[in-house]
Motif scaffolding. Structure first.
Motif, PDB file in Angstrom:
ATOM      1  N   LEU A 308       0.844  -1.363   0.010  1.00 37.17           N
ATOM      2  CA  LEU A 308      -0.066   0.238   0.024  1.00 37.17           C
ATOM      3  C   LEU A 308       0.735   1.173  -0.039  1.00 37.17           C
ATOM      4  O   LEU A 308       0.429   2.225  -0.516  1.00 37.17           O
ATOM      5  CB  LEU A 308      -0.852   0.042   1.428  1.00 37.17           C
ATOM      6  CG  LEU A 308      -2.166  -0.961   1.275  1.00 37.17           C
ATOM      7  CD1 LEU A 308      -2.834  -0.931   2.536  1.00 37.17           C
ATOM      8  CD2 LEU A 308      -3.137  -0.840  -0.019  1.00 37.17           C
ATOM      9  N   ALA A 309       1.997   1.084   0.593  1.00 41.18           N
ATOM     10  CA  ALA A 309       3.014   2.415   0.505  1.00 41.18           C
ATOM     11  C   ALA A 309       3.432   2.789  -0.665  1.00 41.18           C
ATOM     12  O   ALA A 309       3.416   3.846  -1.051  1.00 41.18           O
ATOM     13  CB  ALA A 309       4.069   2.006   1.657  1.00 41.18           C
ATOM     14  N   PHE A 310       3.683   1.501  -1.441  1.00 37.41           N
ATOM     15  CA  PHE A 310       4.217   2.119  -2.774  1.00 37.41           C
ATOM     16  C   PHE A 310       3.096   2.473  -3.633  1.00 37.41           C
ATOM     17  O   PHE A 310       3.184   3.369  -4.507  1.00 37.41           O
ATOM     18  CB  PHE A 310       4.896   0.687  -3.461  1.00 37.41           C
ATOM     19  CG  PHE A 310       6.415   0.647  -2.849  1.00 37.41           C
ATOM     20  CD1 PHE A 310       7.296   1.422  -3.501  1.00 37.41           C
ATOM     21  CD2 PHE A 310       6.620  -0.538  -2.109  1.00 37.41           C
ATOM     22  CE1 PHE A 310       8.564   1.076  -2.985  1.00 37.41           C
ATOM     23  CE2 PHE A 310       7.758  -0.763  -1.500  1.00 37.41           C
ATOM     24  CZ  PHE A 310       8.907  -0.010  -2.139  1.00 37.41           C
ATOM     25  N   PHE A 311       1.960   1.986  -3.563  1.00 39.76           N
ATOM     26  CA  PHE A 311       0.684   2.327  -4.305  1.00 39.76           C
ATOM     27  C   PHE A 311       0.403   3.710  -3.984  1.00 39.76           C
ATOM     28  O   PHE A 311       0.016   4.451  -4.821  1.00 39.76           O
ATOM     29  CB  PHE A 311      -0.307   1.212  -3.852  1.00 39.76           C
ATOM     30  CG  PHE A 311      -1.679   1.594  -4.660  1.00 39.76           C
ATOM     31  CD1 PHE A 311      -1.650   1.471  -5.907  1.00 39.76           C
ATOM     32  CD2 PHE A 311      -2.698   2.423  -4.067  1.00 39.76           C
ATOM     33  CE1 PHE A 311      -2.942   1.642  -6.887  1.00 39.76           C
ATOM     34  CE2 PHE A 311      -3.971   2.408  -4.796  1.00 39.76           C
ATOM     35  CZ  PHE A 311      -4.021   2.228  -6.170  1.00 39.76           C
ATOM     36  N   LEU A 312       0.429   4.234  -2.607  1.00 39.48           N
ATOM     37  CA  LEU A 312       0.123   5.375  -2.284  1.00 39.48           C
ATOM     38  C   LEU A 312       1.265   6.443  -2.925  1.00 39.48           C
ATOM     39  O   LEU A 312       1.000   7.655  -3.285  1.00 39.48           O
ATOM     40  CB  LEU A 312       0.062   5.743  -0.528  1.00 39.48           C
ATOM     41  CG  LEU A 312      -1.130   5.228  -0.093  1.00 39.48           C
ATOM     42  CD1 LEU A 312      -1.120   5.052   1.310  1.00 39.48           C
ATOM     43  CD2 LEU A 312      -2.461   5.698  -0.688  1.00 39.48           C
ATOM     44  N   GLU A 313       2.453   5.924  -2.865  1.00 39.72           N
ATOM     45  CA  GLU A 313       3.298   6.803  -3.644  1.00 39.72           C
ATOM     46  C   GLU A 313       3.392   6.724  -4.923  1.00 39.72           C
ATOM     47  O   GLU A 313       3.385   8.150  -5.545  1.00 39.72           O
ATOM     48  CB  GLU A 313       4.768   6.155  -3.176  1.00 39.72           C
ATOM     49  CG  GLU A 313       5.962   6.954  -3.788  1.00 39.72           C
ATOM     50  CD  GLU A 313       6.261   8.332  -2.751  1.00 39.72           C
ATOM     51  OE1 GLU A 313       6.831   9.088  -3.257  1.00 39.72           O
ATOM     52  OE2 GLU A 313       5.821   8.150  -1.790  1.00 39.72           O
ATOM     53  N   TYR A 314       2.907   6.091  -5.666  1.00 41.74           N
ATOM     54  CA  TYR A 314       2.534   5.919  -6.918  1.00 41.74           C
ATOM     55  C   TYR A 314       1.488   7.037  -7.532  1.00 41.74           C
ATOM     56  O   TYR A 314       1.336   7.767  -8.197  1.00 41.74           O
ATOM     57  CB  TYR A 314       2.327   4.333  -7.682  1.00 41.74           C
ATOM     58  CG  TYR A 314       1.554   4.411  -8.811  1.00 41.74           C
ATOM     59  CD1 TYR A 314       2.498   4.656 -10.121  1.00 41.74           C
ATOM     60  CD2 TYR A 314       0.257   4.322  -9.254  1.00 41.74           C
ATOM     61  CE1 TYR A 314       1.754   4.723 -11.392  1.00 41.74           C
ATOM     62  CE2 TYR A 314      -0.081   4.482 -10.390  1.00 41.74           C
ATOM     63  CZ  TYR A 314       0.654   4.533 -11.691  1.00 41.74           C
ATOM     64  OH  TYR A 314       0.145   4.576 -12.828  1.00 41.74           O
ATOM     65  N   ARG A 319      -0.498  12.505  -9.105  1.00 35.49           N
ATOM     66  CA  ARG A 319      -1.174  13.738  -9.013  1.00 35.49           C
ATOM     67  C   ARG A 319      -0.159  14.834  -9.399  1.00 35.49           C
ATOM     68  O   ARG A 319      -0.412  15.852  -9.920  1.00 35.49           O
ATOM     69  CB  ARG A 319      -1.515  13.743  -7.698  1.00 35.49           C
ATOM     70  CG  ARG A 319      -2.811  12.710  -7.180  1.00 35.49           C
ATOM     71  CD  ARG A 319      -3.453  13.096  -6.096  1.00 35.49           C
ATOM     72  NE  ARG A 319      -4.274  12.203  -5.553  1.00 35.49           N
ATOM     73  CZ  ARG A 319      -4.011  11.111  -4.464  1.00 35.49           C
ATOM     74  NH1 ARG A 319      -2.739  11.202  -4.258  1.00 35.49           N
ATOM     75  NH2 ARG A 319      -4.793  10.552  -4.218  1.00 35.49           N
ATOM     76  N   LYS A 320       1.105  14.611  -9.067  1.00 29.98           N
ATOM     77  CA  LYS A 320       2.183  15.874  -9.339  1.00 29.98           C
ATOM     78  C   LYS A 320       2.423  15.995 -10.568  1.00 29.98           C
ATOM     79  O   LYS A 320       2.550  17.200 -11.267  1.00 29.98           O
ATOM     80  CB  LYS A 320       3.359  15.533  -8.576  1.00 29.98           C
ATOM     81  CG  LYS A 320       3.373  15.620  -6.877  1.00 29.98           C
ATOM     82  CD  LYS A 320       4.626  15.186  -6.348  1.00 29.98           C
ATOM     83  CE  LYS A 320       4.595  15.370  -4.899  1.00 29.98           C
ATOM     84  NZ  LYS A 320       5.917  15.048  -4.193  1.00 29.98           N
ATOM     85  N   SER A 321       2.433  14.871 -11.553  1.00 28.20           N
ATOM     86  CA  SER A 321       2.778  15.127 -12.798  1.00 28.20           C
ATOM     87  C   SER A 321       1.391  15.605 -13.631  1.00 28.20           C
ATOM     88  O   SER A 321       1.834  16.158 -14.529  1.00 28.20           O
ATOM     89  CB  SER A 321       2.763  13.577 -13.664  1.00 28.20           C
ATOM     90  OG  SER A 321       1.656  12.641 -13.449  1.00 28.20           O
ATOM     91  N   GLU A 322       0.281  15.465 -13.047  1.00 26.46           N
ATOM     92  CA  GLU A 322      -0.921  16.095 -13.711  1.00 26.46           C
ATOM     93  C   GLU A 322      -0.654  17.805 -13.573  1.00 26.46           C
ATOM     94  O   GLU A 322      -1.321  18.549 -14.282  1.00 26.46           O
ATOM     95  CB  GLU A 322      -2.185  15.587 -13.090  1.00 26.46           C
ATOM     96  CG  GLU A 322      -2.359  14.064 -13.575  1.00 26.46           C
ATOM     97  CD  GLU A 322      -3.529  13.253 -12.973  1.00 26.46           C
ATOM     98  OE1 GLU A 322      -4.026  14.084 -12.309  1.00 26.46           O
ATOM     99  OE2 GLU A 322      -3.924  12.343 -13.476  1.00 26.46           O
TER     100      GLU A 322
END
Length: 322
Positions: A308-314, A319-322
């Motif tokens: 879940l940590a890696f999924f949240l980081e993804y 969001r930042k790239s958008e």
């Protein structure tokens, strides 16, 4: 090229470690919550105790050769051809009997086990089954109406355990409960059979194993006597029909074997099997293993937390790239 690949691997590992360090509170919190929930849940689980007994079939001399030769002389006497000494049951035959519904039904009826198997539905003070609540009552009324409609449409004899307006568990419920409680296993190397009962009451678990051994003894001895009586009647009839002294001598020998079997079956003790290890009341539970449950659930929560940590980081990077 190799140096560049090594540097890329080191960078990826550092990124992974950075994600874990960034979300470590989330991972630890998830582990603690899951461990606490499993620990609390395990406290409400009943302790299960196991009582067991070890038995071994009694070996006896096989009379199949003499019986088969006698059958060949008389021609087509399949009733006595290949018969071995009653009581010399194999491992698989004894296991099949222990798992059979016939034996389990005898155990339930002879020892009145339904109140023991379903203590929550039994009123000890009144000595009767508890009445179901309103929802169950309404369901029971609808079920009775459905049964009556079916009976009127196609009348037939009701099956065992389908008595109308029967209150409390049926014999079928008891059979299903014993299927979950009783376990039978075979050790082919030592030719031993282990009969065990797993229950939340250690004394009742030990008694259940004793009940099964007693029922098995009665069933096998009564069956051996029945077979011996049938064989004896048949041999006596053949003895009257033949005048050959050699055949009469063989028949008399076989008659003696049947009489010996009937006498041994009356004794019952160590007739078809002998008890190597009798059931004792267990002093320690076999499950639930609460500490093991907490540790395994914590490890599983850690893996899920990392994922879940890696999924949240993804999601954050998206969001930042958008």
């Amino acid at each position: 090229m190799q140096e560049q690949m090594t540097q890329d691997d080191e960078i990826n590992l550092l990124e992974y470690w950075g994600v874990i360090r960034k979300r470590w509170k989330f991972i630890i919190s998830l582990m603690l919550i899951v461990a606490f929930a499993v620990a609390v849940r395990s406290l409400f689980m009943d302790n299960i105790y196991q009582a067991s007994a070890v038995i071994a079939p009694v070996e006896s001399k096989d009379r199949a050769g003499g019986m088969s030769s006698l059958a060949a002389q008389f021609g087509g006497l399949a009733g006595i051809a290949g018969i071995s000494m009653p009581g010399s049951a194999s491992l698989n035959e004894i296991k099949s009997l222990l798992n059979s519904k016939v034996l389990k039904e005898k155990v339930i009826e002879q020892n009145n086990l339904l109140p023991v198997l379903f203590p929550d539905a039994w009123d000890e003070e009144k000595g009767a089954w508890k009445k179901p609540g309103k929802p169950m009552f309404l369901l029971g009324v609808l079920s009775d109406l459905k049964k009556k409609v079916k009976a009127m449409a196609s009348p037939k004899k009701p099956a065992r355990g389908d008595a109308v307006n029967q209150v409390g568990p049926t014999i079928w419920d008891g059979l299903r409960a014993l299927d979950q409680i009783m376990k039978v296993s075979i050790d082919q190397k030592t030719s031993m059979i282990t009969v065990s009962a797993e229950l939340n009451d250690p004394e009742i678990a030990a008694k259940l194993v004793e009940y099964f051994l007693a029922a098995l003894t009665d069933h096998m001895s009564s069956e051996a006597k029945r077979v011996a009586r049938t064989n004896r009647a048949y041999l006596e009839e053949q003895l009257l029909r033949t005048a050959d002294p050699v055949v009469r001598q063989k028949i008399n020998s076989l008659l003696g074997q049947q009489v010996e079997t009937m006498l041994m079956a009356e004794v019952k003790e160590n007739f078809a099997f002998k008890v190597i290890d009798r059931p004792m009341v267990p002093d320690r539970k076999i499950k639930p293993k609460r500490a093991q449950m907490v540790v395994l659930s914590s490890l599983l929560a850690a893996f899920i937390g990392v994922f879940l940590a890696f999924f949240l980081e993804y999601l954050e990077k998206v969001r930042k790239s958008e």
